[in-house]
Structure formats: C-alpha cells, structure tokens
Design an enzyme around this catalytic site. Structure first.
Site, PDB file in Angstrom:
ATOM      1  N   LYS A 164      78.561  40.280  84.974  1.00  0.00           N
ATOM      2  CA  LYS A 164      77.758  39.786  86.068  1.00  0.00           C
ATOM      3  C   LYS A 164      76.927  38.432  85.510  1.00  0.00           C
ATOM      4  O   LYS A 164      77.282  37.336  85.911  1.00  0.00           O
ATOM      5  CB  LYS A 164      77.668  40.187  87.951  1.00  0.00           C
ATOM      6  CG  LYS A 164      78.702  41.179  88.169  1.00  0.00           C
ATOM      7  CD  LYS A 164      78.303  42.457  89.384  1.00  0.00           C
ATOM      8  CE  LYS A 164      77.185  42.828  89.367  1.00  0.00           C
ATOM      9  NZ  LYS A 164      77.399  43.508  88.437  1.00  0.00           N
TER      10      LYS A 164
ATOM     11  N   ARG B  17      75.932  43.862  98.422  1.00  0.00           N
ATOM     12  CA  ARG B  17      76.147  44.801  97.316  1.00  0.00           C
ATOM     13  C   ARG B  17      76.754  46.045  99.115  1.00  0.00           C
ATOM     14  O   ARG B  17      77.055  47.266  98.308  1.00  0.00           O
ATOM     15  CB  ARG B  17      75.496  45.417  96.819  1.00  0.00           C
ATOM     16  CG  ARG B  17      75.089  45.720  95.311  1.00  0.00           C
ATOM     17  CD  ARG B  17      74.030  46.028  94.636  1.00  0.00           C
ATOM     18  NE  ARG B  17      74.076  46.398  93.230  1.00  0.00           N
ATOM     19  CZ  ARG B  17      73.188  45.784  92.536  1.00  0.00           C
ATOM     20  NH1 ARG B  17      72.880  43.973  92.572  1.00  0.00           N
ATOM     21  NH2 ARG B  17      73.389  46.555  91.777  1.00  0.00           N
TER      22      ARG B  17
ATOM     23  N   ARG C  88      72.572  47.138  76.433  1.00  0.00           N
ATOM     24  CA  ARG C  88      71.892  45.993  77.425  1.00  0.00           C
ATOM     25  C   ARG C  88      70.724  46.138  77.083  1.00  0.00           C
ATOM     26  O   ARG C  88      69.785  47.329  76.525  1.00  0.00           O
ATOM     27  CB  ARG C  88      72.316  45.778  78.415  1.00  0.00           C
ATOM     28  CG  ARG C  88      71.304  44.973  79.553  1.00  0.00           C
ATOM     29  CD  ARG C  88      72.547  44.911  80.723  1.00  0.00           C
ATOM     30  NE  ARG C  88      71.836  46.116  81.554  1.00  0.00           N
ATOM     31  CZ  ARG C  88      72.604  46.004  82.735  1.00  0.00           C
ATOM     32  NH1 ARG C  88      73.164  44.207  83.862  1.00  0.00           N
ATOM     33  NH2 ARG C  88      72.311  47.108  84.066  1.00  0.00           N
TER      34      ARG C  88
ATOM     35  N   ARG D 209      66.421  48.592  80.108  1.00  0.00           N
ATOM     36  CA  ARG D 209      65.714  49.052  81.415  1.00  0.00           C
ATOM     37  C   ARG D 209      66.311  50.470  81.542  1.00  0.00           C
ATOM     38  O   ARG D 209      66.464  51.173  81.449  1.00  0.00           O
ATOM     39  CB  ARG D 209      67.409  48.150  82.818  1.00  0.00           C
ATOM     40  CG  ARG D 209      66.784  46.903  82.638  1.00  0.00           C
ATOM     41  CD  ARG D 209      67.658  45.909  83.058  1.00  0.00           C
ATOM     42  NE  ARG D 209      68.023  46.328  84.126  1.00  0.00           N
ATOM     43  CZ  ARG D 209      68.705  46.077  84.636  1.00  0.00           C
ATOM     44  NH1 ARG D 209      69.421  45.145  85.156  1.00  0.00           N
ATOM     45  NH2 ARG D 209      69.477  46.720  86.328  1.00  0.00           N
TER      46      ARG D 209
ATOM     47  N   ARG E 157      74.644  54.672  89.346  1.00  0.00           N
ATOM     48  CA  ARG E 157      74.920  53.731  89.588  1.00  0.00           C
ATOM     49  C   ARG E 157      76.634  53.453  89.454  1.00  0.00           C
ATOM     50  O   ARG E 157      76.693  52.637  90.589  1.00  0.00           O
ATOM     51  CB  ARG E 157      73.616  52.872  88.540  1.00  0.00           C
ATOM     52  CG  ARG E 157      72.431  52.727  88.501  1.00  0.00           C
ATOM     53  CD  ARG E 157      71.769  51.644  87.523  1.00  0.00           C
ATOM     54  NE  ARG E 157      72.086  50.360  88.126  1.00  0.00           N
ATOM     55  CZ  ARG E 157      72.296  49.554  86.827  1.00  0.00           C
ATOM     56  NH1 ARG E 157      70.944  49.630  86.207  1.00  0.00           N
ATOM     57  NH2 ARG E 157      72.456  48.381  87.250  1.00  0.00           N
TER      58      ARG E 157
HETATM   59  P1  ADP Z   1      76.025  42.991  85.394  1.00  0.00           P
HETATM   60  O1  ADP Z   1      74.743  41.635  85.174  1.00  0.00           O
HETATM   61  O2  ADP Z   1      77.123  42.712  85.802  1.00  0.00           O
HETATM   62  O3  ADP Z   1      75.162  44.483  85.418  1.00  0.00           O
HETATM   63  P2  ADP Z   1      75.427  42.321  82.386  1.00  0.00           P
HETATM   64  O4  ADP Z   1      76.055  40.374  82.469  1.00  0.00           O
HETATM   65  O5  ADP Z   1      73.774  42.208  82.315  1.00  0.00           O
HETATM   66  O6  ADP Z   1      75.811  43.096  83.641  1.00  0.00           O
HETATM   67  O7  ADP Z   1      76.487  42.592  81.009  1.00  0.00           O
HETATM   68  C1  ADP Z   1      75.701  44.252  80.844  1.00  0.00           C
HETATM   69  C2  ADP Z   1      75.723  43.951  79.377  1.00  0.00           C
HETATM   70  O8  ADP Z   1      77.115  43.835  78.267  1.00  0.00           O
HETATM   71  C3  ADP Z   1      75.084  43.545  78.668  1.00  0.00           C
HETATM   72  O9  ADP Z   1      74.215  44.167  77.628  1.00  0.00           O
HETATM   73  C4  ADP Z   1      75.806  42.486  78.133  1.00  0.00           C
HETATM   74  O10 ADP Z   1      75.335  41.627  76.522  1.00  0.00           O
HETATM   75  C5  ADP Z   1      77.016  42.597  77.606  1.00  0.00           C
HETATM   76  N1  ADP Z   1      78.482  42.218  78.477  1.00  0.00           N
HETATM   77  C6  ADP Z   1      78.392  41.251  79.273  1.00  0.00           C
HETATM   78  N2  ADP Z   1      79.746  41.177  79.234  1.00  0.00           N
HETATM   79  C7  ADP Z   1      80.687  41.393  78.063  1.00  0.00           C
HETATM   80  C8  ADP Z   1      81.750  40.610  77.278  1.00  0.00           C
HETATM   81  N3  ADP Z   1      83.052  39.981  78.404  1.00  0.00           N
HETATM   82  N4  ADP Z   1      82.214  41.832  76.410  1.00  0.00           N
HETATM   83  C9  ADP Z   1      81.213  42.742  75.499  1.00  0.00           C
HETATM   84  N5  ADP Z   1      79.968  42.648  76.442  1.00  0.00           N
HETATM   85  C10 ADP Z   1      79.293  42.117  77.483  1.00  0.00           C
HETATM   86  P1  AMP Z   2      70.885  44.816  88.729  1.00  0.00           P
HETATM   87  O1  AMP Z   2      70.312  43.675  88.236  1.00  0.00           O
HETATM   88  O2  AMP Z   2      71.941  43.906  89.951  1.00  0.00           O
HETATM   89  O3  AMP Z   2      71.718  45.507  87.971  1.00  0.00           O
HETATM   90  O4  AMP Z   2      70.583  45.209  89.755  1.00  0.00           O
HETATM   91  C1  AMP Z   2      69.462  46.641  90.064  1.00  0.00           C
HETATM   92  C2  AMP Z   2      68.643  47.467  90.784  1.00  0.00           C
HETATM   93  O5  AMP Z   2      68.079  46.553  91.930  1.00  0.00           O
HETATM   94  C3  AMP Z   2      70.164  47.678  91.446  1.00  0.00           C
HETATM   95  O6  AMP Z   2      70.802  49.092  90.897  1.00  0.00           O
HETATM   96  C4  AMP Z   2      69.540  48.528  93.013  1.00  0.00           C
HETATM   97  O7  AMP Z   2      68.310  49.368  93.020  1.00  0.00           O
HETATM   98  C5  AMP Z   2      68.777  47.119  93.167  1.00  0.00           C
HETATM   99  N1  AMP Z   2      69.431  45.954  93.526  1.00  0.00           N
HETATM  100  C6  AMP Z   2      69.353  44.273  93.295  1.00  0.00           C
HETATM  101  N2  AMP Z   2      70.490  43.906  94.463  1.00  0.00           N
HETATM  102  C7  AMP Z   2      70.440  44.837  95.527  1.00  0.00           C
HETATM  103  C8  AMP Z   2      70.745  44.685  96.096  1.00  0.00           C
HETATM  104  N3  AMP Z   2      71.744  43.642  96.700  1.00  0.00           N
HETATM  105  N4  AMP Z   2      71.321  45.797  97.373  1.00  0.00           N
HETATM  106  C9  AMP Z   2      70.270  46.771  97.206  1.00  0.00           C
HETATM  107  N5  AMP Z   2      69.921  46.735  96.161  1.00  0.00           N
HETATM  108  C10 AMP Z   2      70.018  45.568  95.026  1.00  0.00           C
END
Ligand code: ADP
Ligand code: AMP
Length: 214
Positions: free
Chosen positions: A13, A88, A127, A160, A171
C-alpha cells in the site's frame, strides 16, 4: 482525486501510495507514519499508540479518526489525497464516510492491493524502513543503493519492531478480522477497485494508472 489504499500489512500500500502521490500531485497520508513520527518525537499520542503497535494490535479508533478527519481538511488536500492504512475498521470507514458527507464529498476509489498471506511473511521480513523520511525498501525486491542507508535522506534503515515474525502473524490475524470486512463495505458502496499485488511494483503501479487515468 480521493483514494484509499486497502490491503494486508505488507501488501504494498505504502509503496504504491507514494507513487500515486508523486504522479498525481496529492499528499500521501499514512496513519502508520503519523504514529511512528509521534513515537519518535515522544508525544502523548505516540506513547499511547506504541503500546498497541508493538503488540501488532490496532490503535483504538478514537485515537485515529479525528486525526485523519482534521488532516484531510488541510489546504494541501484540496485536490485530493491518498490514504494509506486508514480506514482499518468498519467504524473508521463509517466515520470517514460521515465526515466526507458533511463536507459534501466522498472518495473516488478504495484500491485493494491483493496479496495472499504466504507472500506477506517474506515481504515483511525483508522490509527496511527509514525512520528519517519514511521511505521503504526491501532487501531483495527494492534494495537501497548502499546497504542499510536511505537513498533519499541518508538515515539508517531499520527492521520495524512490528515487522518481526512473531508480530507479523498477529498483524495478519488482526487484518483478516478487522480490516478485510472493508472490502465488502467499499464493494457495496460501488467504490472498490482490485489490483493484483503479487506482480512486481511497476506492474502494480501500471494497473493503478490504468484505473485512474494518465
Ligand atoms: P504496506 O504499506 O502495505 O504495509 P509496503 O509498501 O511497505 O507495504 O511494502 C512491504 C514490503 O514489500 C516493502 O519492503 C516493499 O519494498 C515490498 N514490496 C512492495 N510492493 C512489492 C511488490 N509488488 N513486489 C515485491 N515487493 C514489494
Ligand atoms: P502501518 O504503517 O500502516 O503498517 O501501521 C503500523 C501500525 O500502526 C499498525 O499495525 C497499527 O498498530 C497502527 N495503525 C496505523 N494505522 C491505523 C489505523 N487506521 N487504525 C488503527 N491502528 C493503526
């Protein structure tokens, strides 16, 4: 253009939201980034949020909803925004819908980045996040030029705490229970768009641009 990114943690995302924001000139609003910035700055909100985040749980709705509703009314959001990580839960989605209705508007699309759980575990373990500017990398799929260092701001990259394997499974469980119902919510609202998040990052982005237009 008002967009919501839906999908499991690690679906991509944030990766896609950053590209959308750059291409269409709208702000990328990540509630996760907002909480991490608050934790880094030692604010009261950060302290409260961290106890939930560290356990892989969602932060309570009341700490999230007003924050986002205020943020989307700031002047840089006039042309729209891409929400990443919000809503969420169903109550968050209802709060957003109600706030937007009051403002006489609504979202254009909720884009669901679909990735099966099996791929997620690998994504999250690889990541690496920059706590300086919020950039995201992957050790295999999107490595930084120099290992452990952010290309954009030069800060150190970290795994992280909530991307450690024991927290990732929690999660994912929380996602299926509390967030996945939003797919149905936005389908019923006629706003859902699906993209295949297992493709490589450029292909996923191309599918999104197909949807939104050049
Ligand atoms: P989210 O915001 O949904 O938690 P991220 O955008 O941070 O996810 O992506 C999670 C991990 O996967 C990151 O390390 C990112 O670089 C990698 N990633 C994102 N999109 C892809 C893809 N299409 N193919 C492979 N790896 C990806
Ligand atoms: P993210 O960076 O989107 O993966 O979010 C990291 C963490 O932040 C999540 O696992 C939740 O603990 C918290 N968080 C982020 N956005 C929300 C939301 N909209 N509602 C509740 N918790 C959130």
């Amino acid at each position: 253009m008002k967009l919501i990114m839906l999908g499991a943690p690690g679906a991509g995302k944030g990766t896609q939201a950053k590209r959308i924001a750059a291409k269409y000139g709208i702000p990328h609003i990540s509630t996760g980034d907002i909480f991490r910035a608050n934790i880094k700055n030692g604010t009261e909100l950060g302290k409260k949020a961290q106890t939930y985040m560290d356990q892989g749980l969602l932060v309570p709705d009341e700490l999230v909803c007003d924050l986002v509703v205020d943020r989307i009314q700031q002047s840089d959001c006039e042309k729209g925004y891409v929400l990443d990580g919000f809503p969420r839960t169903i109550p968050q989605a209802e709060a957003l819908t109600a706030a937007l209705e009051k403002l006489g508007t609504g979202i254009d699309y909720a884009i669901n980045v679909e990735v099966p759980d099996a791929n997620i575990l690998n994504r999250m373990g690889g990541r690496r996040a920059c706590l300086g500017c919020g950039a995201t990398y992957h050790v295999e799929f999107n490595p930084p030029k120099q290992e452990g260092v952010c290309d954009t701001c030069g800060a150190e990259l970290v795994l992280r705490d909530d991307d450690k394997p024991e927290t990732v499974q929690k999660r994912l469980d929380v996602y299926h229970e509390q967030t996945q119902p939003l797919i149905d919510y936005y389908t019923k609202a006629g706003k859902l768009a699906e993209v295949d998040g297992t493709k490589d990052m450029d292909d996923v982005f191309a599918a999104i641009v197909d949807l939104l237009g050049e």
